[in-house]
Scaffold this motif. Structure first.
Motif, PDB file in Angstrom:
ATOM      1  N   ILE A 182      -3.932 -57.220  38.912  1.00 38.44           N
ATOM      2  CA  ILE A 182      -4.313 -56.014  38.190  1.00 38.44           C
ATOM      3  C   ILE A 182      -3.023 -55.253  37.905  1.00 38.44           C
ATOM      4  CG2 ILE A 182      -6.686 -55.726  38.996  1.00 38.44           C
ATOM      5  CD1 ILE A 182      -5.686 -53.862  41.156  1.00 38.44           C
ATOM      6  N   SER A 183      -2.987 -54.530  36.787  1.00 39.87           N
ATOM      7  CA  SER A 183      -1.762 -53.828  36.408  1.00 39.87           C
ATOM      8  C   SER A 183      -2.100 -52.617  35.551  1.00 39.87           C
ATOM      9  CB  SER A 183      -0.818 -54.766  35.644  1.00 39.87           C
ATOM     10  OG  SER A 183       0.369 -54.096  35.267  1.00 39.87           O
ATOM     11  N   ASN A 184      -1.489 -51.463  35.877  1.00 42.77           N
ATOM     12  CA  ASN A 184      -1.738 -50.233  35.129  1.00 42.77           C
ATOM     13  C   ASN A 184      -0.892 -50.190  33.865  1.00 42.77           C
ATOM     14  OD1 ASN A 184      -1.559 -49.709  38.216  1.00 42.77           O
ATOM     15  ND2 ASN A 184      -3.082 -48.277  37.478  1.00 42.77           N
ATOM     16  N   SER A 185      -1.452 -49.587  32.843  1.00 40.81           N
ATOM     17  CA  SER A 185      -0.700 -49.342  31.622  1.00 40.81           C
ATOM     18  C   SER A 185       0.081 -48.037  31.762  1.00 40.81           C
ATOM     19  CB  SER A 185      -1.650 -49.256  30.431  1.00 40.81           C
ATOM     20  OG  SER A 185      -0.978 -48.778  29.287  1.00 40.81           O
ATOM     21  N   SER A 186       1.157 -47.922  31.013  1.00 43.20           N
ATOM     22  CA  SER A 186       1.965 -46.704  31.042  1.00 43.20           C
ATOM     23  C   SER A 186       1.251 -45.526  30.389  1.00 43.20           C
ATOM     24  CB  SER A 186       3.309 -46.942  30.340  1.00 43.20           C
ATOM     25  OG  SER A 186       3.101 -47.348  28.996  1.00 43.20           O
ATOM     26  N   ASP A 187       0.124 -45.782  29.690  1.00 47.27           N
ATOM     27  CA  ASP A 187      -0.611 -44.673  29.066  1.00 47.27           C
ATOM     28  C   ASP A 187      -1.445 -43.894  30.082  1.00 47.27           C
ATOM     29  OD1 ASP A 187      -2.817 -46.269  29.566  1.00 47.27           O
ATOM     30  OD2 ASP A 187      -3.191 -46.781  27.468  1.00 47.27           O
ATOM     31  N   GLY A 188      -1.560 -44.422  31.306  1.00 45.15           N
ATOM     32  CA  GLY A 188      -2.299 -43.736  32.358  1.00 45.15           C
ATOM     33  C   GLY A 188      -3.805 -43.781  32.198  1.00 45.15           C
ATOM     34  N   GLU A 189      -4.300 -44.502  31.190  1.00 45.04           N
ATOM     35  CA  GLU A 189      -5.738 -44.527  30.912  1.00 45.04           C
ATOM     36  C   GLU A 189      -6.350 -45.910  31.055  1.00 45.04           C
ATOM     37  OE1 GLU A 189      -6.348 -42.947  27.047  1.00 45.04           O
ATOM     38  OE2 GLU A 189      -5.634 -40.931  27.541  1.00 45.04           O
ATOM     39  N   THR A 190      -5.547 -46.953  30.884  1.00 47.45           N
ATOM     40  CA  THR A 190      -6.089 -48.310  30.880  1.00 47.45           C
ATOM     41  C   THR A 190      -5.378 -49.178  31.909  1.00 47.45           C
ATOM     42  OG1 THR A 190      -4.570 -48.917  29.088  1.00 47.45           O
ATOM     43  CG2 THR A 190      -6.790 -48.218  28.457  1.00 47.45           C
ATOM     44  N   PHE A 191      -6.021 -50.308  32.230  1.00 41.77           N
ATOM     45  CA  PHE A 191      -5.391 -51.305  33.103  1.00 41.77           C
ATOM     46  C   PHE A 191      -5.937 -52.678  32.737  1.00 41.77           C
ATOM     47  CE2 PHE A 191      -9.298 -50.319  35.369  1.00 41.77           C
ATOM     48  CZ  PHE A 191      -9.684 -51.522  35.947  1.00 41.77           C
ATOM     49  N   ILE A 192      -5.233 -53.710  33.172  1.00 37.82           N
ATOM     50  CA  ILE A 192      -5.682 -55.078  32.932  1.00 37.82           C
ATOM     51  C   ILE A 192      -6.031 -55.746  34.252  1.00 37.82           C
ATOM     52  CG2 ILE A 192      -4.483 -55.505  30.757  1.00 37.82           C
ATOM     53  CD1 ILE A 192      -2.281 -56.946  32.419  1.00 37.82           C
ATOM     54  N   SER A 193      -6.914 -56.716  34.168  1.00 40.40           N
ATOM     55  CA  SER A 193      -7.217 -57.593  35.306  1.00 40.40           C
ATOM     56  C   SER A 193      -7.175 -59.026  34.798  1.00 40.40           C
ATOM     57  CB  SER A 193      -8.591 -57.263  35.902  1.00 40.40           C
ATOM     58  OG  SER A 193      -9.612 -57.393  34.926  1.00 40.40           O
ATOM     59  N   ALA A 194      -6.651 -59.918  35.612  1.00 47.89           N
ATOM     60  CA  ALA A 194      -6.483 -61.308  35.173  1.00 47.89           C
ATOM     61  C   ALA A 194      -7.047 -62.267  36.207  1.00 47.89           C
ATOM     62  CB  ALA A 194      -5.002 -61.616  34.938  1.00 47.89           C
ATOM     63  N   ASP A 195      -7.724 -63.301  35.702  1.00 53.37           N
ATOM     64  CA  ASP A 195      -8.114 -64.420  36.563  1.00 53.37           C
ATOM     65  C   ASP A 195      -7.459 -65.690  36.018  1.00 53.37           C
ATOM     66  OD1 ASP A 195      -9.652 -65.349  34.426  1.00 53.37           O
ATOM     67  OD2 ASP A 195     -11.540 -64.614  35.221  1.00 53.37           O
ATOM     68  N   ASP A 196      -7.939 -66.849  36.419  1.00 49.31           N
ATOM     69  CA  ASP A 196      -7.295 -68.108  36.039  1.00 49.31           C
ATOM     70  C   ASP A 196      -7.277 -68.343  34.534  1.00 49.31           C
ATOM     71  OD1 ASP A 196      -6.826 -68.586  38.661  1.00 49.31           O
ATOM     72  OD2 ASP A 196      -8.402 -70.080  38.935  1.00 49.31           O
TER      73      ASP A 196
END
Length: 507
Positions: free
Chosen positions: A237-251
């Motif tokens: 998981i990783s936060n975006s620099s916009d402070g509003e969104t983030f990503i999650s990754a699987d295989d």
């Protein structure tokens, strides 16, 4: 640096414009230290470490689904008196932390549709923007991401009862009371017959007086639960620099979330083929660019890193840049693809470089140069003759994390026997320290080769002569591995996890 010339001239040139001097690492703190012979419980093993952006807070997650928070105590706000501050030697001052609080983030679950048990183990923790004195963070296990708010609340206490139970309202003297709370001088039938209370009435009503005390308590509250978006195990998981969104990754997929919307996510990367028999690689790690909220990178099991720009299309099937190192001719073996798989990637603070860790090496990539890494560091080259043994005991599939210093001048990663490596990343640097996660980190220090080199090739050659031991002749212990570590964002301080113990060092 130019070759030739006397040593004095070279040293003067190096000190004038060369890399920073090598750091001498010292032990700072340990939390959860084991006593000799103490058994480590599986649920207590640390599985994630993360500093917040300020460096004033540190979070760890474990296999039991708990998140433990630590706070810094040596900042100006926490220094006692002015005299204490003046007596402190700021030249050797280093970050010190104390336990803050802990909470149960995830519980074991069971997916009845797939007959699959979901572990409570915390895979990743990421800090979010603090607000109004509260701390916010994301934590995830294999399937579910949670958004937590940790805040100090004033404790409310019951101070006193506002009615004396021994006195009847409107009377100054207590009345004698017999069994069942009936007063001796009251008639038994003084209540209406249709009233639901028993004959004889009830004791005087006692109301609590609630007051807010000066004491505070830390309360962790789950604000959002982001579930049912991944068919495979979440690895990042990783936060975006916009402070509003983030990503999650699987295989096979990377999803984009808004922190305020838990029931909807957007699939931005999908590498799942139409026919699963055609699957050749999987996603192993994903990270947002620290400055540009439209850019992110993800790594694969084939040793490549793809940089994508979300402005190009809704589904980022094509990458902006591809970073991979061409395979050396004649070097291919059964283990080539296994050890090429990247287990972790990290952006430098300024977003210019990407650090990647595969099984044997650390590689530093310049995002403006996709022809190959600008530097490679051999982590445990002396294990190459033992790849067959590592495959037999599944150690070859261990996923080591990596980290960069805040100024980008050094990189670090873990190894076996609770060792970790710190390398100088500045041009011309020969720094290559091997330290042990213990109170004496220099105990297993490998001497740097006399010949100037950015890698530890000479150390690797010595290790190759004795496949059962490292360069110092110490036997390998593949059961003690240092998988998780984090570098303080502004200072030369490292936190690393050895089983259930959290060790901190400064340089």
């Amino acid at each position: 640096m130019k070759g030739g010339g006397d040593d004095a001239a070279s040293s003067a040139a190096a000190s004038a414009s060369g890399p920073p001097p090598s750091l001498e690492w010292r032990f700072s703190q340990v939390f959860g230290e084991r006593t000799a012979g103490e058994e480590v419980h599986e649920v207590d093993i640390i599985s994630a470490i993360e500093f917040d952006k300020s460096g004033d807070h540190l979070a760890t997650g474990d296999r039991g689904g708990r998140v433990v928070l630590f706070e810094r105590t040596d900042t100006k706000d926490n220094v006692g008196s002015r005299r204490d501050a003046e007596q402190m030697d700021y030249s050797v001052r280093h970050p010190e932390f104390r336990y803050k609080t802990e909470f149960q983030s995830h519980e074991p679950e069971f997916d009845y549709l797939k007959s699959l048990e979901i572990e409570e183990k915390i895979n990743k923790i990421r800090w979010c923007q603090p607000a109004n004195g509260a701390l916010f963070l994301l934590s995830t296990n294999d399937k579910t991401i949670k958004y937590w708010k940790v805040q100090e609340k004033k404790i409310k206490k019951i101070s006193e009862m506002n009615i004396d139970p021994s006195k009847d309202p409107g009377s100054s003297s207590p009345l004698p009371i017999i069994a069942n709370g009936v007063h001796a001088d009251k008639p038994q039938d003084y209540l209406s017959k249709d009233f639901p209370f028993p004959p004889g009435g009830i004791p005087s009503l006692r109301l609590p007086l609630v007051v807010t005390s000066l004491e505070t308590s830390l309360v962790a509250r789950c604000r959002r639960v982001y579930a049912h978006a991944h068919d495979y195990h979440i690895n990042s998981i990783s936060n975006s620099s916009d402070g509003e969104t983030f990503i999650s990754a699987d295989d096979l997929r990377v999803n984009l979330w808004n922190l305020e919307v838990s029931n909807q996510s957007f699939n931005i990367v999908d590498v799942k083929p139409t026919n699963m028999e055609d699957l050749t690689e999987v996603i192993t790690s994903a990270e947002f660019h620290p400055i540009h909220c439209n850019m992110l990178a993800y790594s694969s099991s084939k040793g490549s890193i793809r940089l994508i720009d979300m402005r190009q299309s809704a589904l980022c099937d094509s990458h902006t840049k591809l970073f991979e190192e061409p395979e050396a001719p004649g070097s291919r073996s059964f283990f080539t693809e296994i050890i090429a798989s990247i287990s972790d990637i990290k952006f430098s603070k300024n977003g210019r470089y990407i650090l990647s860790r595969d099984y044997m090496t650390l590689k530093l990539w310049d995002i403006n140069m996709d022809s190959g890494p600008v530097a490679s560091y051999q982590v445990h080259e002396h294990l190459r003759p033992r790849l067959c043994d590592l495959y037999e005991n599944d150690s070859i599939f261990d996923k080591f994390e990596c980290c960069l210093s805040g100024d980008g001048s050094r990189v670090a990663t873990g190894s076996y026997s609770n060792l970790f490596r710190v390398f100088g990343a500045s041009q011309g640097s020969t720094e290559a320290a091997t330290l042990e996660a213990s109170k004496n980190p220099m105990r297993r220090q490998i001497q740097a080769p006399a010949r100037s080199s950015r890698s530890m090739t000479s150390v690797a050659r010595r290790g190759s002569e004795s496949p059962g031991s490292d360069a110092n002749g110490n036997a390998h212990d593949f059961t003690t591995k240092l998988l998780h570590m984090a570098w303080h964002p502004t200072e030369n301080s490292i936190a690393c996890a050895a089983a259930n113990s959290l060790y901190m060092y400064y340089g």
